[in-house]
Design an enzyme around this catalytic site. Structure first.
Site, PDB file in Angstrom:
ATOM      1  N   THR A   1       0.836  -1.214   0.000  1.00  0.00           N
ATOM      2  CA  THR A   1       0.000   0.000   0.000  1.00  0.00           C
ATOM      3  C   THR A   1       0.866   1.257   0.000  1.00  0.00           C
ATOM      4  O   THR A   1       0.692   2.160  -0.826  1.00  0.00           O
ATOM      5  CB  THR A   1      -0.895  -0.002   1.264  1.00  0.00           C
ATOM      6  OG1 THR A   1      -1.679  -1.181   1.256  1.00  0.00           O
ATOM      7  CG2 THR A   1      -1.811   1.208   1.305  1.00  0.00           C
ATOM      8  N   VAL A   2       1.803   1.356   0.928  1.00  0.00           N
ATOM      9  CA  VAL A   2       2.569   2.598   1.093  1.00  0.00           C
ATOM     10  C   VAL A   2       3.641   2.722   0.000  1.00  0.00           C
ATOM     11  O   VAL A   2       3.811   3.786  -0.600  1.00  0.00           O
ATOM     12  CB  VAL A   2       3.213   2.665   2.503  1.00  0.00           C
ATOM     13  CG1 VAL A   2       3.884   4.021   2.693  1.00  0.00           C
ATOM     14  CG2 VAL A   2       2.177   2.429   3.597  1.00  0.00           C
TER      15      VAL A   2
ATOM     16  N   LYS B   1       2.725   3.881  18.377  1.00  0.00           N
ATOM     17  CA  LYS B   1       2.738   5.303  18.006  1.00  0.00           C
ATOM     18  C   LYS B   1       2.805   6.181  19.254  1.00  0.00           C
ATOM     19  O   LYS B   1       3.524   7.181  19.290  1.00  0.00           O
ATOM     20  CB  LYS B   1       1.480   5.623  17.197  1.00  0.00           C
ATOM     21  CG  LYS B   1       1.451   4.910  15.850  1.00  0.00           C
ATOM     22  CD  LYS B   1       0.069   4.955  15.235  1.00  0.00           C
ATOM     23  CE  LYS B   1       0.027   4.286  13.882  1.00  0.00           C
ATOM     24  NZ  LYS B   1      -1.336   4.059  13.402  1.00  0.00           N
TER      25      LYS B   1
ATOM     26  N   GLY C   1      -3.673   4.602   4.979  1.00  0.00           N
ATOM     27  CA  GLY C   1      -4.017   4.532   3.558  1.00  0.00           C
ATOM     28  C   GLY C   1      -2.883   5.027   2.685  1.00  0.00           C
ATOM     29  O   GLY C   1      -1.952   5.688   3.155  1.00  0.00           O
TER      30      GLY C   1
END
Ligand code: NAP
Ligand code: HSE
Length: 436
Positions: free
Chosen positions: A14-15, A207, A304
């Site tokens: 995706t990335v 995170k 995303g």
């Protein structure tokens, strides 16, 4: 003409695909912004035959990602494979050791090994940039590393996992069940390779640990984060919460506490009218309290292809411009050792949900158990739908007044001894604070 920036990309999921697309579509602007041409020299992924919808003509394919770390024609390695161990870790360690800049979106790696990797980067005077590792497209690392450097930070908190926020939002909006919505989040490219990292709160904890290190000037300490995920939240909880005037959000919260830093990730009831309640779908939001700036809230897409690739590219721009900074704002030998706050007296109101026997007197026993632990009740709701049809137990929900953690633990112990209470109660903290 200035020397080109020569780039190697490991990971074309995706990335990675998003990064390659921007590299080709915005090449002219990125070159102008950094004063030098950019060249994608080599890429690596597992399957060379996969059609990824990107043009890799003239780009070398490396079947071993770690070859990017040794290649003489690469200045910056972009690691987009994922995972705190294995190839991703080997590649990043080797690239930094060989004096190459590294850009990564890998929060698991930075949360687990960020300090050791930063030491290598500092020794070699190269960059270790990881903007995409936290909150997708929101430039939160830059905000803490650069824009807010003048501030003493007292808290960093917010919605840090796009997959969970998407699931909770969809469950509320459509009444669909958890597993079904998770499949959508996976198809949209939001979820981790192992989605239990998302729904179990681990990704948000990675995170949060990174943000806490940057905010409080201490080494990253993932093991000090208390973690609860959203796996046990049901559509019924979301409905109950709504009736009480709340939404359920997975929050990460890091604050200065007694004796150290308090870091926690857990589902939380936030008032329906609060800023965090309005953050829906894949969006993340991070609120920072600084002594000079006051409160700052940054909101944007947290996962995303596009948002994450945008963050990766911002890090490459810094490398292209020759900007090399200590990865954790100050050099690693200026960071404090990890500390953990004493949280026994941390307090909040609570939401408690469990199934209780449908018989006269059961509620009296339950309220007595809570009273014995000094837990004061604000509201009780018992649903009677299905009465007489089920196992003789009905869902009951309590909202408590402000209660400290020690008392809540004691109350749960008392409840566990009651025959009228089935299973382990679901316990969710309530955040009534106006700022969230
Ligand atoms: P992904 O779609 O699963 O892609 C992973 C890529 O790594 C694939 O191209 C895969 O190759 C490649 N790969 C796996 N093992 C490899 C190996 N041994 N050698 C070389 N390549 C290998 O993952 P992603 O969603 O892009 O995430 C990548 C990183 O970004 C992770 O650290 C993730 O946590 C982070 N991140 C993701 C998002 C997001 O929204 N997705 C947001 C922020 C950060 P094949 O394609 O050939 O299988
Ligand atoms: N799986 C992560 C999320 C990707 O859903 O937030 C972004 O870090």
């Amino acid at each position: 003409m200035n020397k080109p920036l020569r780039i190697g990309v490991a990971g074309l999921g995706t990335v990675g695909v998003g990064v390659v697309k921007i590299l080709s579509e915005r090449a002219e602007f990125l070159s102008a912004a950094s004063g030098r041409p950019w060249k994608l020299v080599a890429v690596s992924a597992r399957d060379a035959s996969k059609d990824r919808g990107i043009d890799l003509t003239g780009v070398r394919w490396e079947s071993d990602a770690c070859a990017l770390a040794d290649a003489d024609d690469i200045d910056v390695v972009v690691e987009l494979i994922g995972g705190s161990e294995g190839v991703a870790r080997d590649l990043v360690e080797a690239a930094l050791s060989n004096g190459k800049h590294v850009v990564t979106a890998n929060k698991a790696l930075i949360a687990r090994h960020g300090i050791a990797l930063a030491r290598i980067a500092e020794q070699k005077a190269v960059s270790l940039n990881y903007e995409a590792a936290v909150a997708g497209g929101i430039p939160i690392i830059k905000a803490l590393r650069e824009g807010l450097a003048a501030n003493e930070i007292s808290s960093v908190a917010g919605i840090l996992n796009g997959t969970c926020n998407y699931i909770l939002t969809e469950m509320e909006a459509t009444g669909r069940d958890f597993a079904d919505v998770l499949k959508d989040a996976q198809a949209l490219g939001y979820a981790e390779a192992d989605p239990s990292f998302d729904v179990g709160g681990i990704d948000a904890a990675h995170k949060l640990a990174i943000l806490a290190s940057l905010a409080f000037g201490q080494e990253v300490s993932f093991d000090d984060v208390e973690i609860e995920g959203i796996e046990n939240i049901t559509a019924a909880d979301i409905k109950f919460a709504s009736e009480f005037g709340y939404k359920i959000k997975l929050l990460g919260i890091a604050t200065r506490g007694v004796g150290g830093i308090d870091q926690r990730v857990h589902p939380t009831l936030v008032p329906t009218g609060s800023p965090l309640a309005a953050v829906s779908g894949v969006f993340n939001a991070v609120a920072i309290e600084g002594d000079r700036v006051g409160q700052l809230v940054l909101e944007g897409r947290g996962a995303g292809e596009g948002p994450t690739a945008s963050a990766v590219l911002s890090d490459i721009v810094d490398v292209a411009r020759g900007l090399v900074m200590p990865p954790f704002i100050v050099p690693t030998d200026h960071l404090k050792a990890p500390s953990r706050a004493n949280v026994e007296r941390r307090s909040s109101p609570y939401y408690l949900r469990f199934n209780a026997a449908d018989r006269a007197g059961s509620m009296a026993e339950i309220t007595r158990a809570l009273a014995d632990a000094s837990v004061s009740i604000e509201r009780i709701v018992q649903r009677s739908e299905g009465r007489g049809k089920s196992d003789g137990r009905l869902p009951v929900v309590f909202l408590t007044h402000e209660t400290d953690e020690g008392s809540m633990r004691m109350a749960l112990k008392h409840l566990s001894k009651l025959e009228d209470v089935a299973g382990k109660p679901l316990v969710i903290r309530i955040e009534d604070s106006g700022s969230r």
